[in-house]
Design a protein around this motif. Structure first.
Motif, PDB file in Angstrom:
ATOM      1  N   VAL A 173      50.065  42.223  42.430  1.00  0.00           N
ATOM      2  CA  VAL A 173      48.799  42.835  42.842  1.00  0.00           C
ATOM      3  C   VAL A 173      49.056  43.911  43.893  1.00  0.00           C
ATOM      4  N   ILE A 174      49.898  43.592  44.850  1.00  0.00           N
ATOM      5  CA  ILE A 174      50.205  44.537  45.928  1.00  0.00           C
ATOM      6  C   ILE A 174      50.900  45.783  45.372  1.00  0.00           C
ATOM      7  N   SER A 175      51.785  45.603  44.411  1.00  0.00           N
ATOM      8  CA  SER A 175      52.470  46.738  43.796  1.00  0.00           C
ATOM      9  C   SER A 175      51.471  47.674  43.123  1.00  0.00           C
ATOM     10  N   VAL A 176      50.537  47.106  42.346  1.00  0.00           N
ATOM     11  CA  VAL A 176      49.514  47.917  41.684  1.00  0.00           C
ATOM     12  C   VAL A 176      48.643  48.622  42.721  1.00  0.00           C
ATOM     13  N   GLY A 177      48.210  47.873  43.731  1.00  0.00           N
ATOM     14  CA  GLY A 177      47.346  48.450  44.746  1.00  0.00           C
ATOM     15  C   GLY A 177      48.010  49.564  45.526  1.00  0.00           C
ATOM     16  N   LYS A 178      49.269  49.359  45.884  1.00  0.00           N
ATOM     17  CA  LYS A 178      50.004  50.384  46.627  1.00  0.00           C
ATOM     18  C   LYS A 178      50.135  51.668  45.817  1.00  0.00           C
ATOM     19  N   ARG A 179      50.359  51.540  44.530  1.00  0.00           N
ATOM     20  CA  ARG A 179      50.490  52.730  43.693  1.00  0.00           C
ATOM     21  C   ARG A 179      49.173  53.515  43.662  1.00  0.00           C
ATOM     22  N   LEU A 180      48.058  52.812  43.666  1.00  0.00           N
ATOM     23  CA  LEU A 180      46.758  53.492  43.671  1.00  0.00           C
ATOM     24  C   LEU A 180      46.503  54.172  45.016  1.00  0.00           C
ATOM     25  N   VAL A 181      46.873  53.509  46.107  1.00  0.00           N
ATOM     26  CA  VAL A 181      46.724  54.120  47.427  1.00  0.00           C
ATOM     27  C   VAL A 181      47.612  55.357  47.541  1.00  0.00           C
ATOM     28  N   ASP A 182      48.854  55.224  47.118  1.00  0.00           N
ATOM     29  CA  ASP A 182      49.784  56.355  47.187  1.00  0.00           C
ATOM     30  C   ASP A 182      49.333  57.507  46.293  1.00  0.00           C
ATOM     31  N   MET A 183      48.599  57.173  45.239  1.00  0.00           N
ATOM     32  CA  MET A 183      48.089  58.190  44.322  1.00  0.00           C
ATOM     33  C   MET A 183      46.952  58.987  44.949  1.00  0.00           C
ATOM     34  N   GLY A 184      46.250  58.364  45.912  1.00  0.00           N
ATOM     35  CA  GLY A 184      45.155  59.077  46.571  1.00  0.00           C
ATOM     36  C   GLY A 184      43.858  58.320  46.701  1.00  0.00           C
ATOM     37  N   CYS A 185      43.827  57.046  46.305  1.00  0.00           N
ATOM     38  CA  CYS A 185      42.609  56.247  46.475  1.00  0.00           C
ATOM     39  C   CYS A 185      42.419  55.930  47.961  1.00  0.00           C
ATOM     40  N   SER A 186      41.221  56.166  48.463  1.00  0.00           N
ATOM     41  CA  SER A 186      40.952  55.919  49.875  1.00  0.00           C
ATOM     42  C   SER A 186      40.666  54.458  50.165  1.00  0.00           C
ATOM     43  N   GLN A 187      40.277  53.711  49.131  1.00  0.00           N
ATOM     44  CA  GLN A 187      39.974  52.292  49.307  1.00  0.00           C
ATOM     45  C   GLN A 187      40.304  51.534  48.030  1.00  0.00           C
ATOM     46  N   LEU A 188      40.766  50.291  48.205  1.00  0.00           N
ATOM     47  CA  LEU A 188      40.989  49.373  47.094  1.00  0.00           C
ATOM     48  C   LEU A 188      39.960  48.254  47.155  1.00  0.00           C
ATOM     49  N   SER A 189      39.349  47.951  46.037  1.00  0.00           N
ATOM     50  CA  SER A 189      38.483  46.781  45.930  1.00  0.00           C
ATOM     51  C   SER A 189      39.241  45.724  45.137  1.00  0.00           C
ATOM     52  N   LEU A 190      39.579  44.624  45.808  1.00  0.00           N
ATOM     53  CA  LEU A 190      40.390  43.567  45.198  1.00  0.00           C
ATOM     54  C   LEU A 190      39.476  42.566  44.513  1.00  0.00           C
ATOM     55  N   GLY A 191      39.566  42.502  43.182  1.00  0.00           N
ATOM     56  CA  GLY A 191      38.606  41.728  42.412  1.00  0.00           C
ATOM     57  C   GLY A 191      39.119  40.385  41.938  1.00  0.00           C
ATOM     58  N   ASP A 192      38.299  39.365  42.186  1.00  0.00           N
ATOM     59  CA  ASP A 192      38.533  38.039  41.606  1.00  0.00           C
ATOM     60  C   ASP A 192      37.691  37.954  40.341  1.00  0.00           C
ATOM     61  N   THR A 193      38.166  38.592  39.292  1.00  0.00           N
ATOM     62  CA  THR A 193      37.370  38.870  38.105  1.00  0.00           C
ATOM     63  C   THR A 193      36.831  37.617  37.423  1.00  0.00           C
ATOM     64  N   ILE A 194      37.583  36.532  37.457  1.00  0.00           N
ATOM     65  CA  ILE A 194      37.116  35.297  36.807  1.00  0.00           C
ATOM     66  C   ILE A 194      36.753  34.220  37.822  1.00  0.00           C
ATOM     67  N   GLY A 195      36.722  34.573  39.096  1.00  0.00           N
ATOM     68  CA  GLY A 195      36.178  33.671  40.108  1.00  0.00           C
ATOM     69  C   GLY A 195      37.009  32.451  40.427  1.00  0.00           C
ATOM     70  N   VAL A 196      38.340  32.542  40.321  1.00  0.00           N
ATOM     71  CA  VAL A 196      39.184  31.359  40.534  1.00  0.00           C
ATOM     72  C   VAL A 196      39.855  31.321  41.899  1.00  0.00           C
ATOM     73  N   ALA A 197      39.668  32.342  42.717  1.00  0.00           N
ATOM     74  CA  ALA A 197      40.366  32.400  44.007  1.00  0.00           C
ATOM     75  C   ALA A 197      39.868  31.332  44.973  1.00  0.00           C
ATOM     76  N   THR A 198      40.714  30.978  45.920  1.00  0.00           N
ATOM     77  CA  THR A 198      40.349  30.103  47.030  1.00  0.00           C
ATOM     78  C   THR A 198      40.767  30.797  48.325  1.00  0.00           C
ATOM     79  N   PRO A 199      40.223  30.375  49.478  1.00  0.00           N
ATOM     80  CA  PRO A 199      40.466  31.107  50.723  1.00  0.00           C
ATOM     81  C   PRO A 199      41.939  31.303  51.083  1.00  0.00           C
ATOM     82  N   GLY A 200      42.771  30.312  50.815  1.00  0.00           N
ATOM     83  CA  GLY A 200      44.189  30.474  51.132  1.00  0.00           C
ATOM     84  C   GLY A 200      44.816  31.606  50.356  1.00  0.00           C
ATOM     85  N   GLN A 201      44.454  31.735  49.079  1.00  0.00           N
ATOM     86  CA  GLN A 201      44.949  32.848  48.267  1.00  0.00           C
ATOM     87  C   GLN A 201      44.503  34.188  48.844  1.00  0.00           C
TER      88      GLN A 201
END
Length: 313
Positions: A173-201
Protein backbone atom coordinates in the motif's frame (compact mmCIF):
# COMPACT_ATOMS: atom_id res chain seq x y z
CA UNK A 1 -36.03 16.01 17.79
CA UNK A 2 -32.90 18.01 17.06
CA UNK A 3 -29.38 17.62 18.35
CA UNK A 4 -29.79 21.00 20.02
CA UNK A 5 -32.89 19.84 21.89
CA UNK A 6 -31.14 16.69 23.02
CA UNK A 7 -28.20 18.71 24.33
CA UNK A 8 -25.88 15.87 23.40
CA UNK A 9 -23.22 14.73 23.06
CA UNK A 10 -21.25 15.99 26.03
CA UNK A 11 -17.91 17.43 24.91
CA UNK A 12 -15.05 15.55 26.51
CA UNK A 13 -11.68 15.75 24.72
CA UNK A 14 -10.22 12.31 24.03
CA UNK A 15 -6.44 12.59 24.02
CA UNK A 16 -4.16 13.88 21.28
CA UNK A 17 -6.42 14.87 18.39
CA UNK A 18 -6.40 17.44 15.58
CA UNK A 19 -7.99 20.75 16.52
CA UNK A 20 -10.02 20.70 13.33
CA UNK A 21 -11.01 17.99 10.84
CA UNK A 22 -11.84 18.55 7.18
CA UNK A 23 -14.84 16.41 6.26
CA UNK A 24 -14.48 15.29 2.65
CA UNK A 25 -18.12 14.66 1.68
CA UNK A 26 -18.51 11.95 -0.98
CA UNK A 27 -22.28 11.41 -0.87
CA UNK A 28 -23.12 12.99 -4.21
CA UNK A 29 -20.54 10.89 -6.07
CA UNK A 30 -19.52 7.76 -4.19
CA UNK A 31 -22.81 7.65 -2.30
CA UNK A 32 -25.07 7.76 -5.35
CA UNK A 33 -23.00 6.01 -8.01
CA UNK A 34 -24.29 2.51 -7.22
CA UNK A 35 -27.98 3.49 -7.06
CA UNK A 36 -29.93 1.32 -9.48
CA UNK A 37 -32.60 3.94 -10.22
CA UNK A 38 -31.25 7.09 -11.84
CA UNK A 39 -31.52 10.07 -9.53
CA UNK A 40 -32.73 13.21 -11.30
CA UNK A 41 -30.04 15.83 -11.81
CA UNK A 42 -32.25 18.40 -10.09
CA UNK A 43 -32.29 16.25 -6.95
CA UNK A 44 -28.50 15.92 -7.08
CA UNK A 45 -28.13 19.68 -7.40
CA UNK A 46 -30.41 20.31 -4.45
CA UNK A 47 -28.51 17.67 -2.48
CA UNK A 48 -25.21 19.47 -3.11
CA UNK A 49 -26.76 22.83 -2.25
CA UNK A 50 -28.18 21.49 1.01
CA UNK A 51 -24.83 19.94 1.92
CA UNK A 52 -23.08 23.26 1.33
CA UNK A 53 -25.73 25.01 3.40
CA UNK A 54 -24.97 22.56 6.23
CA UNK A 55 -21.39 23.83 6.27
CA UNK A 56 -19.56 21.14 4.33
CA UNK A 57 -16.70 22.76 2.45
CA UNK A 58 -15.54 19.84 0.27
CA UNK A 59 -18.24 18.21 -1.83
CA UNK A 60 -17.16 15.55 -4.30
CA UNK A 61 -19.70 16.35 -6.95
CA UNK A 62 -19.56 13.69 -9.67
CA UNK A 63 -17.32 11.56 -11.86
CA UNK A 64 -16.18 11.62 -15.46
CA UNK A 65 -16.07 7.84 -15.69
CA UNK A 66 -17.60 6.62 -18.96
CA UNK A 67 -21.42 6.51 -18.63
CA UNK A 68 -21.39 2.87 -19.75
CA UNK A 69 -19.67 1.92 -16.50
CA UNK A 70 -21.47 4.33 -14.15
CA UNK A 71 -24.83 5.27 -15.70
CA UNK A 72 -25.87 7.13 -12.56
CA UNK A 73 -23.25 9.82 -13.24
CA UNK A 74 -23.85 10.18 -16.98
CA UNK A 75 -25.19 13.68 -16.26
CA UNK A 76 -21.81 15.00 -15.02
CA UNK A 77 -21.52 17.80 -17.59
CA UNK A 78 -25.10 18.95 -17.03
CA UNK A 79 -24.72 18.86 -13.26
CA UNK A 80 -21.53 20.94 -13.28
CA UNK A 81 -22.99 23.41 -15.79
CA UNK A 82 -26.02 23.99 -13.56
CA UNK A 83 -24.19 23.83 -10.21
CA UNK A 84 -24.34 27.01 -8.12
CA UNK A 85 -20.82 27.04 -6.73
CA UNK A 86 -20.36 28.69 -3.36
CA UNK A 87 -17.37 30.70 -2.23
CA UNK A 88 -15.14 28.64 0.03
CA UNK A 89 -16.56 25.31 -1.16
CA UNK A 90 -14.54 22.89 -3.29
CA UNK A 91 -16.28 20.59 -5.77
CA UNK A 92 -13.77 17.89 -6.79
CA UNK A 93 -14.65 15.31 -9.42
CA UNK A 94 -13.29 11.82 -10.08
CA UNK A 95 -11.29 11.51 -13.30
CA UNK A 96 -10.26 8.03 -14.49
CA UNK A 97 -8.13 8.82 -17.54
CA UNK A 98 -7.10 11.51 -20.03
CA UNK A 99 -10.50 11.56 -21.71
CA UNK A 100 -12.05 12.19 -18.32
CA UNK A 101 -9.54 14.97 -17.73
CA UNK A 102 -10.50 16.57 -21.04
CA UNK A 103 -14.13 16.63 -19.88
CA UNK A 104 -13.15 18.01 -16.47
CA UNK A 105 -11.10 20.83 -17.99
CA UNK A 106 -13.94 21.72 -20.37
CA UNK A 107 -16.27 21.91 -17.36
CA UNK A 108 -13.98 24.31 -15.51
CA UNK A 109 -13.14 21.91 -12.69
CA UNK A 110 -10.37 22.98 -10.29
CA UNK A 111 -9.98 19.84 -8.17
CA UNK A 112 -9.82 16.27 -9.46
CA UNK A 113 -9.23 12.83 -8.01
CA UNK A 114 -7.82 9.67 -9.56
CA UNK A 115 -8.70 6.19 -8.34
CA UNK A 116 -5.94 3.60 -7.94
CA UNK A 117 -5.60 0.14 -6.44
CA UNK A 118 -3.25 -1.28 -3.83
CA UNK A 119 -3.73 -4.83 -5.18
CA UNK A 120 -3.08 -6.62 -8.45
CA UNK A 121 -6.47 -8.29 -8.71
CA UNK A 122 -8.54 -5.17 -8.09
CA UNK A 123 -6.39 -3.17 -10.52
CA UNK A 124 -7.15 -5.74 -13.21
CA UNK A 125 -10.85 -6.05 -12.40
CA UNK A 126 -11.62 -2.38 -11.83
CA UNK A 127 -9.08 -0.57 -14.02
CA UNK A 128 -8.24 -3.24 -16.60
CA UNK A 129 -4.58 -2.64 -15.77
CA UNK A 130 -1.88 -4.45 -13.85
CA UNK A 131 -0.78 -3.04 -10.50
CA UNK A 132 2.23 -1.41 -12.18
CA UNK A 133 0.36 -0.64 -15.39
CA UNK A 134 -2.12 1.65 -13.65
CA UNK A 135 0.60 4.27 -13.18
CA UNK A 136 1.09 4.59 -16.92
CA UNK A 137 -2.57 5.58 -17.12
CA UNK A 138 -2.35 8.03 -14.21
CA UNK A 139 0.90 9.81 -15.10
CA UNK A 140 -0.35 11.87 -18.07
CA UNK A 141 -3.55 12.71 -16.19
CA UNK A 142 -1.68 14.02 -13.15
CA UNK A 143 1.03 15.84 -15.10
CA UNK A 144 -1.47 17.56 -17.40
CA UNK A 145 -3.78 18.44 -14.53
CA UNK A 146 -0.95 19.96 -12.50
CA UNK A 147 0.27 21.90 -15.54
CA UNK A 148 -3.25 23.34 -15.84
CA UNK A 149 -3.16 24.40 -12.18
CA UNK A 150 -5.54 21.73 -10.89
CA UNK A 151 -5.19 20.05 -7.51
CA UNK A 152 -5.04 16.24 -7.72
CA UNK A 153 -6.07 13.78 -5.03
CA UNK A 154 -5.22 10.08 -5.24
CA UNK A 155 -7.58 7.41 -3.97
CA UNK A 156 -5.95 4.11 -3.04
CA UNK A 157 -8.47 1.29 -2.75
CA UNK A 158 -8.12 -2.09 -0.99
CA UNK A 159 -5.62 -0.72 1.53
CA UNK A 160 -6.46 -3.22 4.28
CA UNK A 161 -8.10 -6.21 2.65
CA UNK A 162 -9.04 -7.50 -0.80
CA UNK A 163 -11.90 -9.98 -1.40
CA UNK A 164 -9.72 -12.02 -3.77
CA UNK A 165 -6.28 -11.65 -2.19
CA UNK A 166 -7.12 -11.38 1.51
CA UNK A 167 -5.15 -9.13 3.90
CA UNK A 168 -3.02 -6.57 2.07
CA UNK A 169 0.62 -6.05 2.97
CA UNK A 170 1.13 -2.50 4.28
CA UNK A 171 4.41 -2.21 2.38
CA UNK A 172 2.53 -2.72 -0.90
CA UNK A 173 0.00 0.00 0.00
CA UNK A 174 2.79 2.40 0.93
CA UNK A 175 4.62 1.68 -2.33
CA UNK A 176 1.51 2.49 -4.38
CA UNK A 177 0.78 5.59 -2.32
CA UNK A 178 4.32 6.90 -2.54
CA UNK A 179 4.30 6.57 -6.31
CA UNK A 180 1.13 8.66 -6.49
CA UNK A 181 2.59 11.33 -4.20
CA UNK A 182 5.82 11.42 -6.19
CA UNK A 183 3.74 11.70 -9.36
CA UNK A 184 2.12 14.88 -8.06
CA UNK A 185 -0.92 13.97 -5.95
CA UNK A 186 -1.29 16.46 -3.11
CA UNK A 187 -3.28 14.05 -0.95
CA UNK A 188 -3.88 10.31 -0.65
CA UNK A 189 -7.20 8.91 0.52
CA UNK A 190 -6.55 5.47 2.01
CA UNK A 191 -9.61 3.31 1.42
CA UNK A 192 -10.89 0.34 3.36
CA UNK A 193 -12.97 -0.67 0.37
CA UNK A 194 -14.55 -3.78 1.90
CA UNK A 195 -14.63 -2.54 5.49
CA UNK A 196 -12.36 -5.15 7.09
CA UNK A 197 -9.80 -2.88 8.78
CA UNK A 198 -9.31 -2.66 12.54
CA UNK A 199 -7.64 0.16 14.51
CA UNK A 200 -4.30 -1.61 14.89
CA UNK A 201 -4.04 -2.00 11.12
CA UNK A 202 -4.87 1.67 10.67
CA UNK A 203 -2.21 2.79 13.14
CA UNK A 204 0.42 0.53 11.57
CA UNK A 205 -0.30 1.67 8.01
CA UNK A 206 -0.20 5.36 8.92
CA UNK A 207 3.05 4.89 10.85
CA UNK A 208 4.50 3.14 7.79
CA UNK A 209 3.64 6.08 5.56
CA UNK A 210 5.30 8.48 8.01
CA UNK A 211 8.41 6.27 8.10
CA UNK A 212 8.41 6.39 4.29
CA UNK A 213 8.49 10.19 4.37
CA UNK A 214 4.84 10.98 3.63
CA UNK A 215 3.49 13.83 5.75
CA UNK A 216 0.30 13.09 7.69
CA UNK A 217 -1.22 16.26 6.21
CA UNK A 218 -1.07 14.48 2.85
CA UNK A 219 -3.14 11.53 4.11
CA UNK A 220 -6.89 11.10 4.41
CA UNK A 221 -8.91 8.03 5.40
CA UNK A 222 -11.97 6.49 3.78
CA UNK A 223 -13.68 3.75 5.78
CA UNK A 224 -16.61 1.47 5.04
CA UNK A 225 -18.73 0.20 7.90
CA UNK A 226 -19.22 -3.38 6.75
CA UNK A 227 -18.18 -4.83 10.12
CA UNK A 228 -19.08 -1.81 12.24
CA UNK A 229 -15.50 -0.57 12.49
CA UNK A 230 -15.63 2.70 10.55
CA UNK A 231 -15.83 5.05 13.56
CA UNK A 232 -13.25 3.18 15.62
CA UNK A 233 -10.89 3.15 12.66
CA UNK A 234 -11.49 6.86 12.11
CA UNK A 235 -10.69 7.61 15.75
CA UNK A 236 -7.46 5.63 15.43
CA UNK A 237 -6.53 7.69 12.38
CA UNK A 238 -7.32 10.97 14.15
CA UNK A 239 -5.19 10.00 17.13
CA UNK A 240 -2.37 9.21 14.72
CA UNK A 241 -2.60 12.76 13.36
CA UNK A 242 -4.79 12.50 10.24
CA UNK A 243 -7.08 15.51 9.85
CA UNK A 244 -9.08 14.74 6.67
CA UNK A 245 -11.84 12.12 6.79
CA UNK A 246 -14.03 10.97 3.90
CA UNK A 247 -17.68 10.32 4.70
CA UNK A 248 -21.06 10.19 3.01
CA UNK A 249 -24.18 12.02 4.14
CA UNK A 250 -26.66 9.53 5.58
CA UNK A 251 -24.21 6.68 5.01
CA UNK A 252 -25.09 6.54 1.30
CA UNK A 253 -23.14 4.12 -0.85
CA UNK A 254 -22.65 0.40 -0.73
CA UNK A 255 -19.67 -1.82 -1.32
CA UNK A 256 -20.26 -4.22 -4.22
CA UNK A 257 -17.25 -6.36 -3.26
CA UNK A 258 -18.46 -7.77 0.07
CA UNK A 259 -21.71 -9.30 1.23
CA UNK A 260 -23.67 -7.30 3.84
CA UNK A 261 -21.56 -4.19 3.28
CA UNK A 262 -23.30 -1.20 4.80
CA UNK A 263 -21.47 1.43 2.83
CA UNK A 264 -19.53 4.53 3.69
CA UNK A 265 -19.03 6.05 7.09
CA UNK A 266 -22.05 8.31 7.62
CA UNK A 267 -21.15 11.98 7.88
CA UNK A 268 -23.66 12.47 10.71
CA UNK A 269 -22.07 9.67 12.73
CA UNK A 270 -18.65 11.23 12.18
CA UNK A 271 -19.87 14.70 13.17
CA UNK A 272 -21.53 13.37 16.34
CA UNK A 273 -18.25 11.77 17.40
CA UNK A 274 -16.23 14.89 16.56
CA UNK A 275 -18.64 17.03 18.56
CA UNK A 276 -18.23 14.74 21.55
CA UNK A 277 -14.45 14.96 21.27
CA UNK A 278 -14.48 18.74 20.96
CA UNK A 279 -12.95 18.67 17.48
CA UNK A 280 -13.99 21.51 15.15
CA UNK A 281 -15.46 20.67 11.75
CA UNK A 282 -17.81 23.50 10.70
CA UNK A 283 -20.85 21.30 10.02
CA UNK A 284 -24.38 22.00 11.27
CA UNK A 285 -25.57 18.56 12.38
CA UNK A 286 -29.29 19.40 12.32
CA UNK A 287 -29.16 20.75 8.75
CA UNK A 288 -27.12 17.74 7.70
CA UNK A 289 -29.56 15.28 9.28
CA UNK A 290 -32.46 17.08 7.59
CA UNK A 291 -30.65 16.78 4.26
CA UNK A 292 -30.01 13.05 4.67
CA UNK A 293 -33.60 12.41 5.75
CA UNK A 294 -34.76 14.36 2.69
CA UNK A 295 -32.53 12.30 0.38
CA UNK A 296 -33.62 9.04 2.00
CA UNK A 297 -37.21 9.91 1.12
CA UNK A 298 -36.25 10.44 -2.49
CA UNK A 299 -34.41 7.14 -2.61
CA UNK A 300 -37.35 5.39 -0.96
CA UNK A 301 -35.58 3.82 1.99
CA UNK A 302 -34.40 4.75 5.50
CA UNK A 303 -30.99 6.30 6.03
CA UNK A 304 -28.35 3.81 7.25
CA UNK A 305 -26.92 6.50 9.55
CA UNK A 306 -27.57 5.74 13.19
CA UNK A 307 -27.47 9.44 14.06
CA UNK A 308 -29.99 10.33 11.36
CA UNK A 309 -32.31 7.62 12.66
CA UNK A 310 -31.90 8.82 16.25
CA UNK A 311 -32.58 12.46 15.37
CA UNK A 312 -35.19 12.03 12.65
CA UNK A 313 -36.78 8.67 13.44
Amino acid sequence: MTARELGLPARVPGGELPERVRVWEVGARDGLQNEQSVVDVGVKLEFLDRLADAGLSTLEATSFVHPKWVPQLADAEELLARLSRRDGVRYPVLVPNERGLDRALAAGVQHIAIFGSATETFAQRNLNRTLDGQFAMFEPVVSRARAEGLDVRGYVSMCFGDPWEGPVDAAQVISVGKRLVDMGCSQLSLGDTIGVATPGQVEALLAGFVDAGVDLDALAVHFHDTYGQALSNTLAALRAGVSTVDSSAGGLGGCPYAESATGNLATEDLVWMLDGLGVEHGVDLDKLADTSAWMAQRLGRPSPSRVVRALRG
